[in-house]
Design a protein around this motif. Structure first.
Motif, mmCIF file in Angstrom:
data_model
loop_
_atom_site.group_PDB
_atom_site.id
_atom_site.type_symbol
_atom_site.label_atom_id
_atom_site.label_comp_id
_atom_site.label_asym_id
_atom_site.label_seq_id
_atom_site.Cartn_x
_atom_site.Cartn_y
_atom_site.Cartn_z
ATOM 1 N N SER A 79 4.160 1.774 -6.617
ATOM 2 C CA SER A 79 3.674 3.132 -6.383
ATOM 3 C C SER A 79 3.681 3.410 -4.886
ATOM 4 C CB SER A 79 2.246 3.264 -6.943
ATOM 5 O OG SER A 79 1.743 4.561 -6.729
ATOM 6 N N ARG A 81 3.080 6.314 -1.740
ATOM 7 C CA ARG A 81 2.474 7.593 -1.371
ATOM 8 C C ARG A 81 3.574 8.580 -0.999
ATOM 9 N NH1 ARG A 81 1.440 9.125 3.455
ATOM 10 N NH2 ARG A 81 1.329 7.008 4.272
ATOM 11 N N HIS A 160 1.661 10.440 -5.508
ATOM 12 C CA HIS A 160 2.484 9.242 -5.371
ATOM 13 C C HIS A 160 3.778 9.390 -6.172
ATOM 14 C CE1 HIS A 160 -0.929 7.405 -3.490
ATOM 15 N NE2 HIS A 160 -0.293 6.268 -3.357
#
Length: 191
Positions: A79, A81, A160
């Motif tokens: 994941s 940002r 994200h």
């Protein structure tokens, strides 16, 4: 026999900030900090813009939101940002790598997690590594495991992007020490 009736279901509607009524950023962070996670260094090589110029740049990012997705085919997920340097790079560059950090590599995790940090070139300067043959990305020596990946899918998820990668190579270069973990906002050792 006395039983307690179930609590009435209250519909949760998102607020302007995107959270359901009654869930603040701080409450969400506090709850998720109780989930222990392994720590990895995600790396990629940004190719040179000018083929005649310098050879590009290596980029790294500490991540705790990393997991196995599938065995057949071998897939992992990280994941990122939105708008981070790694997110922007992996939107253009499909090859990347992951080093699963050991408890003795806390300094590496902290270095690549800093906000307002110095250039990645300087961050890698005194870290022993090898360059992955499949991805061209840096793999940290002494990591518990290393993987080289090719992006298969990018999934927008709130603030994200979930990057799903097909594992091209996987190795276990070091059996020494335990994993580096992240729990309650701090790096920790197991045991």
């Amino acid at each position: 026999m006395l039983t307690t009736p179930p609590a009435p279901r209250v519909p949760l509607t998102p607020t302007a900030g995107g959270h359901a009524d009654g869930v603040s950023d701080d409450e969400f962070r506090a709850a998720m900090s109780r989930l222990a996670a392994g720590v990895v260094l995600v790396t990629a090589h940004e190719p040179a813009l000018d083929p005649e110029g310098p050879g590009g740049e290596d980029v790294g990012m500490t991540a705790t939101a990393f997991m196995s997705v599938s065995l057949d085919p071998p897939l992992v997920l990280v994941s990122l940002r939105d708008g981070s340097r790694m997110d922007d790079l992996l939107a253009e560059q499909p090859l990347w790598a992951v080093s699963v950090l050991s408890e003795s590599q806390r300094h590496i995790a902290g270095r690549f997690a800093m906000k307002g940090r110095i250039s990645d070139r300087l961050l890698f300067e005194d870290i022993p590594y090898v360059r992955g043959e499949a991805s061209g990305a840096l793999l940290v020596r002494g990591a518990l495991a290393t993987l080289e990946c090719r992006t298969e899918q990018r999934v927008p998820a709130g603030d994200h992007t979930l990057v799903i990668g097909r594992v091209l190579t996987a190795s276990v270069p070091s059996a020494d020490g335990g994993p580096l973990a992240y729990f309650k906002g701090r790096y920790r050792q197991l045991g």
